[in-house]
Enzyme design. Structure first.
Site, PDB file in Angstrom:
ATOM      1  CD  GLU A 164      -3.143  -0.977   2.185  1.00  0.00           C
ATOM      2  OE1 GLU A 164      -2.922  -0.054   2.924  1.00  0.00           O
ATOM      3  OE2 GLU A 164      -4.083  -1.769   2.024  1.00  0.00           O
ATOM      4  CD  GLU A 377      -3.324  -6.046   4.129  1.00  0.00           C
ATOM      5  OE1 GLU A 377      -4.244  -5.301   4.618  1.00  0.00           O
ATOM      6  OE2 GLU A 377      -2.109  -5.582   4.150  1.00  0.00           O
TER       7      GLU A 377
HETATM    8  C1  BG6 Z   1      -3.971  -2.288   5.465  1.00  0.00           C
HETATM    9  C2  BG6 Z   1      -2.753  -2.502   5.803  1.00  0.00           C
HETATM   10  O1  BG6 Z   1      -4.055  -0.759   5.156  1.00  0.00           O
HETATM   11  O2  BG6 Z   1      -5.222  -2.325   6.361  1.00  0.00           O
HETATM   12  C3  BG6 Z   1      -2.558  -3.431   7.292  1.00  0.00           C
HETATM   13  O3  BG6 Z   1      -1.869  -2.940   5.047  1.00  0.00           O
HETATM   14  C4  BG6 Z   1      -3.719  -2.935   8.170  1.00  0.00           C
HETATM   15  O4  BG6 Z   1      -1.388  -3.540   7.503  1.00  0.00           O
HETATM   16  C5  BG6 Z   1      -5.105  -2.907   7.514  1.00  0.00           C
HETATM   17  O5  BG6 Z   1      -3.610  -3.635   9.247  1.00  0.00           O
HETATM   18  C6  BG6 Z   1      -6.046  -2.729   8.293  1.00  0.00           C
HETATM   19  O6  BG6 Z   1      -6.196  -1.325   8.714  1.00  0.00           O
HETATM   20  P1  BG6 Z   1      -6.371  -1.022  10.311  1.00  0.00           P
HETATM   21  O7  BG6 Z   1      -6.236   0.462  10.248  1.00  0.00           O
HETATM   22  O8  BG6 Z   1      -7.606  -1.420  10.516  1.00  0.00           O
HETATM   23  O9  BG6 Z   1      -5.349  -1.654  11.024  1.00  0.00           O
END
Ligand code: BG6
Length: 479
Positions: A164, A377
């Site tokens: 990201e 993800e």
């Molecule tokens: C993504 C990242 O942006 O979202 C992760 O690659 C991150 O590292 C995930 O944990 C969820 O975001 P958040 O802010 O809910 O932890």
């Protein structure tokens, strides 16, 4: 809806969010170790010093992965564990740790997917060179990557360059909510360009050193919708998709920036140096796949330019120049205005829930860039409750089920999806939301104030995902 037989049913994590052991066995500090010390920057001043201690629990965690039937595990390498100063002498203990993790995964028939950079730049590189604002970082990143390519290139097939880039450059250099805590739009675009060059050079180096491997960046993608069918709103959505998505993906895949946005930045004096050598570098490196992180998209309407004009009383005749002088006025002001989507519900953390948007995203990305996609993800952050030793996270099951159904449909539409890495396997540290925003299939007993005993407990979703993997997606519920 049919998933290919070799579909990589996986889960993902990042070093800073799970490993802990922040200063053990020769590891150097990262910019996140420093940034989390600044009071008020993270929720309850949480940090990754211990995190969920994957460093000492990796065998236990991989055993659980194997019990679940996981086919792939995406994790990141902490640069400062390999090179404590970011450059120079290699820390053998760091390499050994990742070798043990990789070997353990392979022993359990789990494909390791290695992310080279998930935001934890060695602090020394920030101090000495000013981090990603210095072109010196391009070579240093490639040197670091080479160490890993040479060491693990025969064992690891799938590699992710940057996680990201859109998020860490914006939050780090524009909104000062990630390290290096800068709020300067011009500096953000400059740093982002340097990261693009580092990405391209790392991909080129990889192709020379690991000809049988596959490499690509992981991008945080969200499709942007127009609020109405008014042509002005539709144009705003076209603009927003260019600004939020193509701005990065065009560079990764075509080696060039979208013209409309470049012109706007120039007018606003937010442009940055692109040499002819840079253009060559960007054009020669091609990823083998695109990693897509999907949580939600956005909705926009036409911007209200008059509102922008009236924000400052000087230079009213030239709003672009005005914007250059005024950090409050952003390129977005000329392109779109973000609004809520009246059709979508939200998670308890306020993120829109949009499974169909996932199918749209996969289709759009594939049609445009013609590269296989690895979903690196997708998942639900929620407050889980541990009751009588159990966690009933039906909401997570529903969320993942609905998103996976749309992945299946996108595959039927013709999108080559290599796999799906749910975020995340165990609970972990949310960068800004501490330990209460949980994503895992496995609960880790700790909170913001104490690391307690870090006991691992399988949630209801653990058994659900196990069933989905075993049936190769046939047990998904199409509602
Ligand atoms: C993504 C990242 O942006 O979202 C992760 O690659 C991150 O590292 C995930 O944990 C969820 O975001 P958040 O802010 O809910 O932890």
């Amino acid at each position: 809806m049919e998933f290919p037989n070799n579909f990589l049913w996986g889960a993902a994590s990042a070093a800073y969010q799970v490993e802990g052991a922040y200063n053990e066995d020769g590891k150097g500090l990262s910019i996140w170790d420093e940034f989390s010390q600044i009071k008020g920057k993270t929720k309850n001043n949480t940090n990754g010093k211990i995190a969920v201690d994957f460093y000492h629990h990796y065998q236990e965690d991989i055993k659980l992965m194997s019990e679940m039937g996981l086919k792939a595990y995406r994790f990141s390498v902490s640069w400062s564990r390999i090179l404590p100063d970011g450059e120079g002498k290699v820390n053998q203990a760091g390499l050994d740790f990742y070798e043990k993790v990789i070997d353990e995964l392979i022993k359990n028939n789990i494909e390791p997917v290695v992310t080279l950079y998930h935001w934890d730049l060695p602090e020394k590189l920030q101090e000495k060179y000013g981090g990603w604002e210095n072109r010196k970082l391009i070579d240093l990143f490639v040197d670091y990557c080479r160490i890993l390519f040479e060491k693990f290139g025969t064992k690891v097939k799938y590699w992710v360059t940057f996680n990201e880039q859109n998020v860490f450059t914006s939050l780090g250099y524009r909104w000062a909510s990630h390290p290096p805590n800068v709020s300067d739009t011009k500096r953000m675009f400059q740093a982002n360009h340097i990261v693009n060059l580092a990405n391209a050079q790392a991909i080129s180096a990889f192709h020379k050193l690991v000809p049988n491997g596959k490499i690509g960046p992981s991008f945080g993608y969200g499709e942007v919708y127009p609020l109405t069918s008014s042509p002005a709103d539709v144009l705003a959505a076209v603009n927003a998709n260019q600004f939020n998505n193509d701005w990065w993906l065009d560079v990764y895949c075509y080696g060039r920036y979208p013209e409309r946005i470049l012109r706007l930045l120039k007018k606003m004096k937010l442009d940055f140096e692109i040499t002819s050598e840079d253009s060559k570098v960007l054009k020669t490196a091609k990823p083998d796949f695109l990693g897509i992180n999907y949580y939600h998209g956005g909705t926009v309407k036409a911007p209200n330019i008059d509102k922008v004009r009236s924000q400052k009383d000087f230079n009213k005749t030239d709003p672009y120049l005005m914007a250059a002088d005024n950090q409050d006025t952003s390129p977005e002001s000329y392109l779109f205005e973000s609004v809520e989507n009246p059709y979508l519900e939200k998670t308890s953390f306020g993120w829109e829930i949009d499974p169909i948007g996932f199918r749209i995203a996969l289709r759009q990305v594939y049609e445009k860039y013609q590269l296989p996609i690895l979903i690196t993800e997708n998942g639900l952050g929620a407050f889980d409750k541990l009751e009588n030793g159990k966690i009933d996270d039906q909401y997570r099951i529903d969320y993942l089920n609905d998103h996976l159904v749309q992945v299946g449909k996108a595959i039927s539409d013709g999108v080559p999806v290599l796999g799906f890495c749910a975020w995340s396997f165990t609970d972990l540290l949310s960068w800004l939301n501490g330990y209460d925003k949980r994503y895992g299939f496995v609960y880790v007993d700790r909170d913001d104030y104490s690391s307690k005993d870090l006991t691992r407990i399988k949630k209801k979703s653990f058994y659900w995902y196990q069933k989905i993997i075993e049936s190769n997606g046939r047990k998904l519920e199409v509602k």
